[in-house]
Design a protein around this motif. Structure first.
Motif, PDB file in Angstrom:
ATOM      1  N   UNK A  26       0.811  -1.216   0.000  1.00  0.00           N
ATOM      2  CA  UNK A  26       0.000   0.000   0.000  1.00  0.00           C
ATOM      3  C   UNK A  26       0.847   1.269   0.000  1.00  0.00           C
ATOM      4  N   UNK A  27       2.144   1.147   0.309  1.00  0.00           N
ATOM      5  CA  UNK A  27       3.035   2.310   0.284  1.00  0.00           C
ATOM      6  C   UNK A  27       3.316   2.782  -1.144  1.00  0.00           C
ATOM      7  N   UNK A  28       3.048   1.943  -2.116  1.00  0.00           N
ATOM      8  CA  UNK A  28       3.383   2.226  -3.509  1.00  0.00           C
ATOM      9  C   UNK A  28       2.179   2.854  -4.205  1.00  0.00           C
ATOM     10  N   UNK A  29       2.394   3.888  -5.004  1.00  0.00           N
ATOM     11  CA  UNK A  29       1.276   4.519  -5.725  1.00  0.00           C
ATOM     12  C   UNK A  29       0.472   3.496  -6.520  1.00  0.00           C
ATOM     13  N   UNK A  30      -0.832   3.610  -6.469  1.00  0.00           N
ATOM     14  CA  UNK A  30      -1.706   2.605  -7.078  1.00  0.00           C
ATOM     15  C   UNK A  30      -1.489   2.468  -8.582  1.00  0.00           C
ATOM     16  N   UNK A  85       5.028  -8.098 -16.241  1.00  0.00           N
ATOM     17  CA  UNK A  85       4.824  -6.654 -16.290  1.00  0.00           C
ATOM     18  C   UNK A  85       3.398  -6.346 -15.879  1.00  0.00           C
ATOM     19  N   UNK A  86       3.260  -5.315 -15.019  1.00  0.00           N
ATOM     20  CA  UNK A  86       1.914  -4.943 -14.613  1.00  0.00           C
ATOM     21  C   UNK A  86       1.900  -4.090 -13.371  1.00  0.00           C
ATOM     22  N   UNK A  87       0.724  -3.931 -12.747  1.00  0.00           N
ATOM     23  CA  UNK A  87       0.594  -3.099 -11.557  1.00  0.00           C
ATOM     24  C   UNK A  87       1.562  -3.518 -10.450  1.00  0.00           C
ATOM     25  N   UNK A  88       2.285  -2.550  -9.914  1.00  0.00           N
ATOM     26  CA  UNK A  88       3.325  -2.836  -8.927  1.00  0.00           C
ATOM     27  C   UNK A  88       2.752  -3.500  -7.676  1.00  0.00           C
ATOM     28  N   UNK A  89       1.627  -2.999  -7.200  1.00  0.00           N
ATOM     29  CA  UNK A  89       1.054  -3.560  -5.971  1.00  0.00           C
ATOM     30  C   UNK A  89       0.721  -5.052  -6.139  1.00  0.00           C
ATOM     31  N   UNK A  90       0.095  -5.381  -7.245  1.00  0.00           N
ATOM     32  CA  UNK A  90      -0.284  -6.776  -7.479  1.00  0.00           C
ATOM     33  C   UNK A  90       0.940  -7.664  -7.621  1.00  0.00           C
ATOM     34  N   UNK A  91       1.947  -7.182  -8.341  1.00  0.00           N
ATOM     35  CA  UNK A  91       3.173  -7.962  -8.493  1.00  0.00           C
ATOM     36  C   UNK A  91       3.818  -8.257  -7.150  1.00  0.00           C
TER      37      UNK A  91
END
Length: 275
Positions: A26-30, A85-91
């Motif tokens: 959650x610290x990472x921009x969505x 490759x994709x959303x940082x939070x999900x990765x």
């Protein structure tokens, strides 16, 4: 064949890891995205792609995976296995569960492959057992198949294997096999464990469909194979390892079961690196 419980196993793994939410991700921009690679750190057999893919997909349909090697392939140290490759939070949230599946199942498949290589040139097939990690029975048995082995029973519901404690509780080999013939569903194979040649003889007379030869020496195995003469399958088990499996196969048994394939697990060393 992909295990039917795959999606439920993946969901459970994510539930126990993420719980009410990944506080660190959650610290990472969505809106941030990342690229990553999965890399092998040692040689082995790759297994678990369907589990890893399902793990990432469960957290984001926007995640893209490209596997560089096929399921069941031999991999070398420092080889790139997959691009993501994709959303940082999900990765980041899916990373550990996905790697846990890949490392565990690749470790199982790699161990199986080592045994299968030693059986080349023989007619003997390698079997697994029910000595699996709780909750990962179907996954580990899938890994056994990927590594070149064969599955024994999936559970207590799809075959009868009468072992020494069952024999004692039933009152003997003949009594146990008689009960099995009376109660077993149609087309259910009945296998019984024996500990010596005398017990083998009793099992044959009593009508066993298959016999497990428990902790037989090599000479006793040869005598058992000669006595049965191909009438029913014989399975050797007990203290089987890389040091003796070729010699056991040379006796002519049909199957060798090895509990350590799924019990003494050595995960394959893999890592996920972002760039």
């Amino acid at each position: 064949m992909i295990p039917e419980d795959l999606i439920n196993v993946v969901k459970q793994a994510l539930r126990e890891d993420i719980g009410s939410g990944d506080l660190t991700a959650a610290l990472i921009p969505e809106a941030q995205t990342l690229k990553a690679r999965i890399i092998s750190r040692e040689p082995g057999v790759l297994c678990g792609q369907p589990y890893a893919t399902a793990t990432f997909a469960a957290l984001s349909k926007q995640l893209k995976l490209h596997w560089e090697v096929a399921e069941g392939s031999a991999v070398a140290a420092d080889q790139v296995l997959c691009h993501l490759e994709g959303p940082a939070r999900a990765l980041l949230s899916a990373e550990r569960c996905a790697l846990n599946f890949l490392q565990t199942l690749s470790g199982t498949a790699t161990a199986v492959h080592h045994f299968v290589e030693l059986l080349k040139g023989s007619r003997t097939r390698l079997l697994d057992t029910r000595k699996t990690i709780p909750g990962l029975r179907q996954a580990q048995k899938y890994a056994v198949r990927v590594g070149g082995g064969h599955n024994h029973r999936l559970g207590l519901f799809d075959g009868i294997l009468i072992k020494e404690n069952h024999i004692a509780a039933c009152g003997g080999i003949t009594a146990a096999l008689s009960a099995a013939r009376s109660l077993a569903p149609a087309l259910t194979r009945t296998e019984i464990e024996v500990e010596n040649l005398e017990q083998l003889e009793e099992a044959l007379v009593a009508g066993a469909d298959m016999v497990l030869l428990d902790n037989f020496g090599l000479e006793s195995l040869r005598q058992a194979v000669q006595r049965v003469a191909g009438k029913i399958p014989l399975e050797a088990s007990g203290n089987m390892g890389l040091h003796n499996i070729a010699a056991v196969a040379a006796t002519g048994v049909d199957f060798i079961s090895v509990g350590s394939l799924t019990r003494n697990l050595q995960s394959l060393d893999l890592s996920l690196r972002y760039f």
